[in-house]
Design an enzyme around this catalytic site. Structure first.
Site, mmCIF file in Angstrom:
data_model
loop_
_atom_site.group_PDB
_atom_site.id
_atom_site.type_symbol
_atom_site.label_atom_id
_atom_site.label_comp_id
_atom_site.label_asym_id
_atom_site.label_seq_id
_atom_site.Cartn_x
_atom_site.Cartn_y
_atom_site.Cartn_z
ATOM 1 C CB SER A 25 -4.788 2.102 14.033
ATOM 2 O OG SER A 25 -5.589 3.147 14.535
ATOM 3 N N GLY B 45 0.819 -1.219 0.000
ATOM 4 C CA GLY B 45 0.000 0.000 0.000
ATOM 5 C C GLY B 45 0.841 1.252 0.000
ATOM 6 C CB ALA B 46 4.148 1.941 -0.940
ATOM 7 C CB SER B 47 -0.232 3.961 -4.556
ATOM 8 O OG SER B 47 -1.293 3.682 -3.676
ATOM 9 N NE ARG B 48 -4.443 6.139 -2.264
ATOM 10 C CZ ARG B 48 -5.429 6.083 -1.369
ATOM 11 N NH1 ARG B 48 -5.589 7.056 -0.491
ATOM 12 N NH2 ARG B 48 -6.258 5.064 -1.333
ATOM 13 C CB ALA C 169 -12.110 -6.026 15.311
ATOM 14 C CE1 TYR D 278 -7.938 1.270 9.977
ATOM 15 C CE2 TYR D 278 -8.091 2.297 12.147
ATOM 16 C CZ TYR D 278 -7.408 2.089 10.960
ATOM 17 O OH TYR D 278 -6.194 2.695 10.763
ATOM 18 C CE LYS E 163 -4.958 -0.701 10.689
ATOM 19 N NZ LYS E 163 -3.844 -0.934 9.756
ATOM 20 C CG ASN F 156 1.270 1.391 4.901
ATOM 21 O OD1 ASN F 156 1.156 2.132 5.871
ATOM 22 N ND2 ASN F 156 0.786 1.720 3.698
HETATM 23 P P1 NAP Z 1 -4.321 5.914 2.560
HETATM 24 O O1 NAP Z 1 -3.754 7.275 2.298
HETATM 25 O O2 NAP Z 1 -5.785 5.700 2.372
HETATM 26 O O3 NAP Z 1 -3.482 4.849 1.673
HETATM 27 C C1 NAP Z 1 -3.806 3.489 1.758
HETATM 28 C C2 NAP Z 1 -2.847 2.696 0.903
HETATM 29 O O4 NAP Z 1 -3.176 1.303 1.037
HETATM 30 C C3 NAP Z 1 -2.934 3.030 -0.572
HETATM 31 O O5 NAP Z 1 -1.652 2.953 -1.142
HETATM 32 C C4 NAP Z 1 -3.827 1.933 -1.126
HETATM 33 O O6 NAP Z 1 -3.571 1.619 -2.489
HETATM 34 C C5 NAP Z 1 -3.379 0.757 -0.274
HETATM 35 N N1 NAP Z 1 -4.358 -0.323 -0.228
HETATM 36 C C6 NAP Z 1 -5.595 -0.294 0.313
HETATM 37 N N2 NAP Z 1 -6.186 -1.480 0.141
HETATM 38 C C7 NAP Z 1 -5.306 -2.285 -0.504
HETATM 39 C C8 NAP Z 1 -5.348 -3.616 -0.982
HETATM 40 N N3 NAP Z 1 -6.426 -4.403 -0.812
HETATM 41 N N4 NAP Z 1 -4.244 -4.098 -1.606
HETATM 42 C C9 NAP Z 1 -3.147 -3.332 -1.802
HETATM 43 N N5 NAP Z 1 -3.060 -2.050 -1.376
HETATM 44 C C10 NAP Z 1 -4.137 -1.540 -0.748
HETATM 45 O O7 NAP Z 1 -4.037 5.449 4.052
HETATM 46 P P2 NAP Z 1 -2.906 5.904 5.086
HETATM 47 O O8 NAP Z 1 -3.491 6.947 5.951
HETATM 48 O O9 NAP Z 1 -1.636 6.154 4.395
HETATM 49 O O10 NAP Z 1 -2.818 4.557 5.945
HETATM 50 C C11 NAP Z 1 -1.753 3.634 5.826
HETATM 51 C C12 NAP Z 1 -1.814 2.684 7.011
HETATM 52 O O11 NAP Z 1 -1.736 3.439 8.210
HETATM 53 C C13 NAP Z 1 -3.118 1.880 7.094
HETATM 54 O O12 NAP Z 1 -2.866 0.576 7.544
HETATM 55 C C14 NAP Z 1 -3.918 2.647 8.135
HETATM 56 O O13 NAP Z 1 -4.865 1.830 8.785
HETATM 57 C C15 NAP Z 1 -2.810 3.101 9.061
HETATM 58 N N6 NAP Z 1 -3.180 4.249 9.897
HETATM 59 C C16 NAP Z 1 -3.444 5.465 9.352
HETATM 60 C C17 NAP Z 1 -3.791 6.526 10.190
HETATM 61 C C18 NAP Z 1 -4.088 7.920 9.674
HETATM 62 O O14 NAP Z 1 -4.482 8.768 10.478
HETATM 63 N N7 NAP Z 1 -3.901 8.212 8.401
HETATM 64 C C19 NAP Z 1 -3.896 6.324 11.568
HETATM 65 C C20 NAP Z 1 -3.628 5.059 12.078
HETATM 66 C C21 NAP Z 1 -3.262 4.031 11.233
HETATM 67 P P3 NAP Z 1 -4.479 2.263 -3.688
HETATM 68 O O15 NAP Z 1 -4.543 3.728 -3.482
HETATM 69 O O16 NAP Z 1 -3.706 1.905 -4.911
HETATM 70 O O17 NAP Z 1 -5.801 1.597 -3.652
#
Ligand code: NAP
Length: 246
Positions: free
Chosen positions: A141, A11-14, A156, A154, A158, A89
């Protein structure tokens, strides 16, 4: 060990995944990264990784699909060598009060956040065991530590990742493999863009440091846990949350 050991980031596209991929490239790793929909965004991550001097393997792979994951890991290792570092991730949210939560939203979140972590770890860990070397970091998380209303699916998933982390550290420690989790609080990414002003204001009042975190805060912690500076740390879930807890 190759000059630039391979780090695989899901999940590293963004968002946080991109930040981790670029940070680990800066720290001297080659990078393999996957995404689900964001081909163009993943291309941007690839360019940033290469600008940091790393080789990069990027492809689509849905973490919920065991077959796709197995193929992705095989192709990444054929291109860049064995996976030394795995960062699970990829994650999603599908928020709703439990009584309004359709089964598909429950299942999709568990399949992505928890089972996806199992799929990649299952495909990578045996090689690491044979090499008696490896590091795994799972992105969890604070919701998985404290729980979160309207996020039972979510939280559960994590919470499952946290105890998977601890359990796996007990299995793999004897092979010289460390397994840790990071638990971010509110981090500025697409995932938190949709929060209402009300929720955002309430969160800021609850966070002792009075600010949302940045992707770099999480990436720095992951880079530390991956590095030899964390050589005696395993089985932990480390919060990066501005002091948030409830
Ligand atoms: P995000 O901006 O929504 O990015 C999510 C990434 O995961 C994207 O690259 C997406 O790819 C990829 N992804 C989602 N479903 C996938 C699948 N089935 N297979 C492969 N790739 C998948 O989220 P983020 O905020 O960076 O979150 C990253 C991690 O941190 C997650 O595990 C999230 O639960 C955790 N987290 C985030 C926060 C926060 O506040 N942002 C807080 C706590 C934990 P595509 O775009 O190509 O679909």
């Amino acid at each position: 060990m190759p000059d630039r050991p391979l780090a695989l980031v899901t999940g590293a596209s963004r968002g946080i995944g991109r930040g981790i991929a670029v940070r680990l490239a800066e720290e001297g790793h080659d990078i393999a990264l996957c995404y689900r929909f964001g081909k163009d965004a993943a291309e941007e991550t690839r360019q940033a990784v290469q600008a940091a001097g790393a080789r990069c393997f990027a492809d689509r792979c849905d973490v919920t699909d065991a077959g796709e994951v197995e193929q992705f890991v095989a192709a990444a290792e054929a291109a860049l060598g064995p996976v030394a570092v795995l960062v699970n991730n990829a994650g999603i949210t599908r928020d709703n009060p439990l009584v309004l939560m359709p089964p598909e939203d429950w299942n999709e979140v568990i399949a992505t956040n928890l089972t996806g972590t199992y799929h990649f770890t299952h495909s990578v860990a045996f090689g690491q065991m044979k090499r008696r070397n490896g590091v795994i970091v799972n992105v969890s998380s604070v919701a998985g530590v404290y729980g979160s209303a309207t996020q039972t699916n979510y939280a559960a998933s994590k919470g499952g990742v946290n105890i998977l982390t601890r359990s796996l550290s007990r299995e793999l420690g004897r092979y010289g493999i460390r397994v840790n989790a990071v638990a971010p609080g509110f981090i500025e990414t697409d995932m938190t863009q949709d929060l209402s002003e009300k929720v955002r204001k309430k969160a800021l009042e609850t966070i002792p440091l009075r600010a949302f975190g940045e992707v770099a805060h999480v990436a720095d912690l992951v880079a530390f846990l991956v590095s030899d500076r964390a050589a005696y740390i395993t089985g932990q879930t480390v919060q990066v949350d501005g002091g948030y807890s409830q």
